[in-house]
Design an enzyme around this catalytic site. Structure first.
Site, mmCIF file in Angstrom:
data_model
loop_
_atom_site.group_PDB
_atom_site.id
_atom_site.type_symbol
_atom_site.label_atom_id
_atom_site.label_comp_id
_atom_site.label_asym_id
_atom_site.label_seq_id
_atom_site.Cartn_x
_atom_site.Cartn_y
_atom_site.Cartn_z
ATOM 1 N N CYS A 79 48.530 38.163 29.785
ATOM 2 C CA CYS A 79 47.495 38.849 29.021
ATOM 3 C C CYS A 79 47.798 38.818 27.537
ATOM 4 O O CYS A 79 46.978 39.197 26.719
ATOM 5 C CB CYS A 79 47.348 40.297 29.474
ATOM 6 S SG CYS A 79 46.638 40.438 31.107
ATOM 7 N N LYS A 84 45.296 37.092 25.547
ATOM 8 C CA LYS A 84 43.964 37.667 25.390
ATOM 9 C C LYS A 84 43.548 37.710 23.923
ATOM 10 O O LYS A 84 44.336 38.046 23.052
ATOM 11 C CB LYS A 84 44.003 39.090 25.964
ATOM 12 C CG LYS A 84 42.654 39.689 26.251
ATOM 13 C CD LYS A 84 42.838 40.936 27.126
ATOM 14 C CE LYS A 84 41.512 41.604 27.431
ATOM 15 N NZ LYS A 84 41.660 42.679 28.407
ATOM 16 N N THR A 118 30.399 49.019 26.470
ATOM 17 C CA THR A 118 31.425 50.059 26.455
ATOM 18 C C THR A 118 32.822 49.479 26.646
ATOM 19 O O THR A 118 33.769 50.193 26.903
ATOM 20 C CB THR A 118 31.194 51.101 27.571
ATOM 21 O OG1 THR A 118 31.115 50.399 28.822
ATOM 22 C CG2 THR A 118 29.933 51.892 27.330
ATOM 23 N N ASP A 177 36.040 47.482 32.095
ATOM 24 C CA ASP A 177 36.833 46.452 32.743
ATOM 25 C C ASP A 177 35.999 45.401 33.441
ATOM 26 O O ASP A 177 36.392 44.250 33.554
ATOM 27 C CB ASP A 177 37.771 47.120 33.759
ATOM 28 C CG ASP A 177 38.589 48.201 33.104
ATOM 29 O OD1 ASP A 177 39.390 47.852 32.225
ATOM 30 O OD2 ASP A 177 38.402 49.385 33.432
ATOM 31 N N GLY A 235 35.673 27.782 43.963
ATOM 32 C CA GLY A 235 36.267 27.813 42.635
ATOM 33 C C GLY A 235 36.031 26.523 41.891
ATOM 34 O O GLY A 235 35.247 25.670 42.322
ATOM 35 N N HIS A 236 36.722 26.391 40.795
ATOM 36 C CA HIS A 236 36.561 25.203 39.970
ATOM 37 C C HIS A 236 37.878 24.920 39.263
ATOM 38 O O HIS A 236 38.549 25.833 38.813
ATOM 39 C CB HIS A 236 35.455 25.436 38.933
ATOM 40 C CG HIS A 236 35.134 24.203 38.131
ATOM 41 N ND1 HIS A 236 34.568 23.086 38.697
ATOM 42 C CD2 HIS A 236 35.311 23.928 36.826
ATOM 43 C CE1 HIS A 236 34.416 22.160 37.754
ATOM 44 N NE2 HIS A 236 34.855 22.642 36.610
ATOM 45 N N SER A 237 38.247 23.630 39.211
ATOM 46 C CA SER A 237 39.482 23.303 38.507
ATOM 47 C C SER A 237 39.289 22.102 37.598
ATOM 48 O O SER A 237 38.480 21.221 37.886
ATOM 49 C CB SER A 237 40.606 23.040 39.510
ATOM 50 O OG SER A 237 40.122 22.337 40.615
ATOM 51 N N ASP A 291 42.180 49.889 33.829
ATOM 52 C CA ASP A 291 43.476 49.278 34.100
ATOM 53 C C ASP A 291 44.059 48.781 32.790
ATOM 54 O O ASP A 291 43.352 48.316 31.909
ATOM 55 C CB ASP A 291 43.386 48.158 35.154
ATOM 56 C CG ASP A 291 42.521 46.994 34.725
ATOM 57 O OD1 ASP A 291 41.613 47.196 33.885
ATOM 58 O OD2 ASP A 291 42.739 45.881 35.227
#
Lengths: 205, 348
Positions: B16, B19, B46, B49, B136-138, B224
């Protein structure tokens, strides 16, 4: 003494500075060039932590941090010093096994299949969790370490990870390919005998 | 090669820590039209999360997405941490994850078993959450990245948001503090195996367990803790609810005593400085140890849940959390007071 920590990402500037501080005597000065806020902040904290006098000079696109060791020379603990040897040696990759290649195929039955198998096996050995302590190549197996073998790169990887790669010299001479050896050293039956009696496990492929 | 790839060495920023800062994010979105939809119960405005979209009166879907570069050297752990982190946003809303999609970027020459390990970590964590990975995707990329988009369900009447804290509440936090510093020290090869592994365990711990316990109590607000650090997320709570929060800095359980020593040495991730710049103006740090304040500003990849609960339920809530051994820890770390000027957070 000056070190350049410009364009170096965290936590490297801290490590570089710690390493350099080891050779700065009491009263000595270390200059560190930095060009981002993170290195500046982290090194300021380091200087405070180590009790250094700190001056920061603006030099245009970067800053020069002048750290003076006012008291005794900075004590860089062993752990820190060790970490500062940033070149990290891998832990032991070796397992106490000798792998012997007596032909350039794996198993018997169909050589085309055997060829695919041996290539795959050597790849797997080279990239597995552990590599054998020694890999021996003799008779037809000597071709695997020579020009034209598709496994040369993988055997080089084995060697890079600490595996001793040895090819039988008599065999290279017999096939006339001694000058084509691409990886590892040349050995003789005397050394091979030592190798196989020196390790608990010998696996003939 | 496979076993010795130091995955974290392939990452410019850890977890993170990668980020984009909250302030940057807001400015990047400035001027872009945001469409309104009455069924969108929680949107971007706002800084919560996850987004929550009402389907029927008693069912809303929770949508979230999270991915980052390697935060652990072990592929399996990296995958599990990325998944626990992505799932966490759903738990922070009081929701239950249902389905997830993989998002992955890997270098073309990354050994198959490494890629497999990352995915296995992700799948197993999602199963532990009681959800399924459905696709998913890769893509190929020099720097590996992995994460998930997670969809969950929540009853809108029982949804938790990060702006519900009320004066008189206390804040409870559920993971040990210092993940960001420990990860940085690990990158510098300074952290012991024990601390690294404690940090990895904390990051892999699913926030499902504290969230499950909290379902039995009154929760006014929840979030979180991740990239914005404890301070950033407490600030979001304070701003969102227009309250001020007193943080008891000594109450946090630390991953290791070394955390403070590393912070003092300057082993702080770049994210700390971003978070600090963004939140500092609202924080009165008083005379709290600078190193501890730095740690509170550090990104905490896959951090714990921060609950705002009524003070009279706090003891029972903390006791219930502590009684569940799947919950890392539980401490009362702050109290909520009425808003008081520009200062939103007071450290003690």
């Amino acid at each position: 003494m000056q070190i350049d920590a410009r364009n170096v990402t965290c936590p490297k500037p801290v490590i570089m500075t710690l390493e350099a501080l080891r050779s700065v005597p009491a009263g000595g000065t270390l200059e560190v060039l930095v060009n981002d806020e993170v290195a500046l902040g982290n090194l300021t904290r380091l200087a405070n932590d180590k009790g250094l006098k700190l001056l920061v000079e603006d030099e245009g696109d970067h800053k020069k941090m002048v750290m003076t060791v006012e008291g005794a020379a900075v004590d860089v603990s062993d752990a820190e010093a060790e970490a500062a040897q940033i070149c990290v040696l891998p832990g032991s990759d070796l397992c106490a096994t000798v792998v012997a290649f007596d032909k350039d195929v794996m198993g018997s039955g169909n050589d085309e299949l055997g060829h695919i198998l041996i290539k795959g096996l050597i790849y797997a050995l080279a990239h597995g969790d552990k590599v054998p302590e020694t890999a021996l190549f003799y008779n037809g197996g000597a071709r695997l370490t020579c020009e034209g073998s598709e496994s040369v790169e993988d055997i080089q990887e084995l060697e890079r990870r600490g595996c001793r790669v040895l090819t039988c010299g008599t065999c290279l001479d017999f096939y006339g390919i001694r000058d084509q050896l691409q990886v590892g050293g040349v050995t003789n039956l005397y050394e091979i005998a030592q190798v196989i009696t020196g390790q608990p496990g010998v696996m003939v492929i | 090669m496979a076993d010795k790839i130091k995955l974290t060495k392939l990452a410019e920023c850890a977890g993170c820590g990668a980020k984009v800062g909250a302030g940057t994010l807001a400015s990047l979105l400035k001027g872009i039209d945001v469409h309104e939809d009455p069924n969108l119960l929680v949107g971007f405005d706002t800084a919560d999360d996850a987004a929550v979209y009402k389907v029927t009166d008693d069912l809303a879907i929770v949508e979230t997405l999270d991915f980052f570069p390697p935060i652990a050297d072990d592929p399996y752990k990296y995958g599990a941490i990325a998944a626990a982190n992505a799932l966490s946003d759903v738990y922070a809303m009081g929701g239950e994850p249902k389905v997830a999609l993989n998002i992955m970027a890997v270098p073309e020459d990354m050994p198959r078993e490494v890629v497999h390990g990352i995915l296995r970590g992700g799948y197993e964590k999602v199963y532990e959450a009681g959800a399924s990975i459905v696709g998913g995707h890769s893509i190929f990329d020099e720097e590996p990245k992995y994460g998930l988009s997670v969809t969950g369900f929540v009853d809108p009447a029982r949804m938790w948001t990060n702006d519900g804290a009320q004066a008189g509440d206390v804040l409870v936090y559920t993971k040990p503090l210092g993940i960001g510093v420990a990860v940085t020290a690990a990158k510098a090869e300074l952290a012991s195996d024990e601390v690294v592994s404690a940090a990895e365990d904390a990051m892999m711990a699913l926030n499902r367990w504290p969230a499950d316990v909290a379902q039995g109590f009154t929760v006014h607000g929840a979030t979180d803790v991740t990239g914005f650090g404890v301070m950033g997320h407490v600030l979001e709570m304070a701003n969102g609810a227009d309250v001020s929060i007193d943080v008891d800095t000594g109450a946090f359980e630390l991953l290791s005593d070394d955390v403070l020593a590393w912070a003092r040495m300057g082993l702080l991730p770049a994210g700390m400085y971003r978070n600090r710049r963004y939140a500092e103006a609202y924080v009165d740090a008083a005379d709290v140890d600078r190193a501890l304040v730095d740690v509170l500003f550090c990104p905490e990849t896959s951090g714990g849940l921060l609950f705002s609960v009524p003070a009279d339920e706090a003891d029972a809530f903390v006791a219930a959390l502590k009684a569940d051994d799947r919950v890392c820890c539980a401490e009362v770390v702050g109290t909520v007071a009425p808003a008081d000027g520009d200062v939103r957070i007071r450290l003690h």
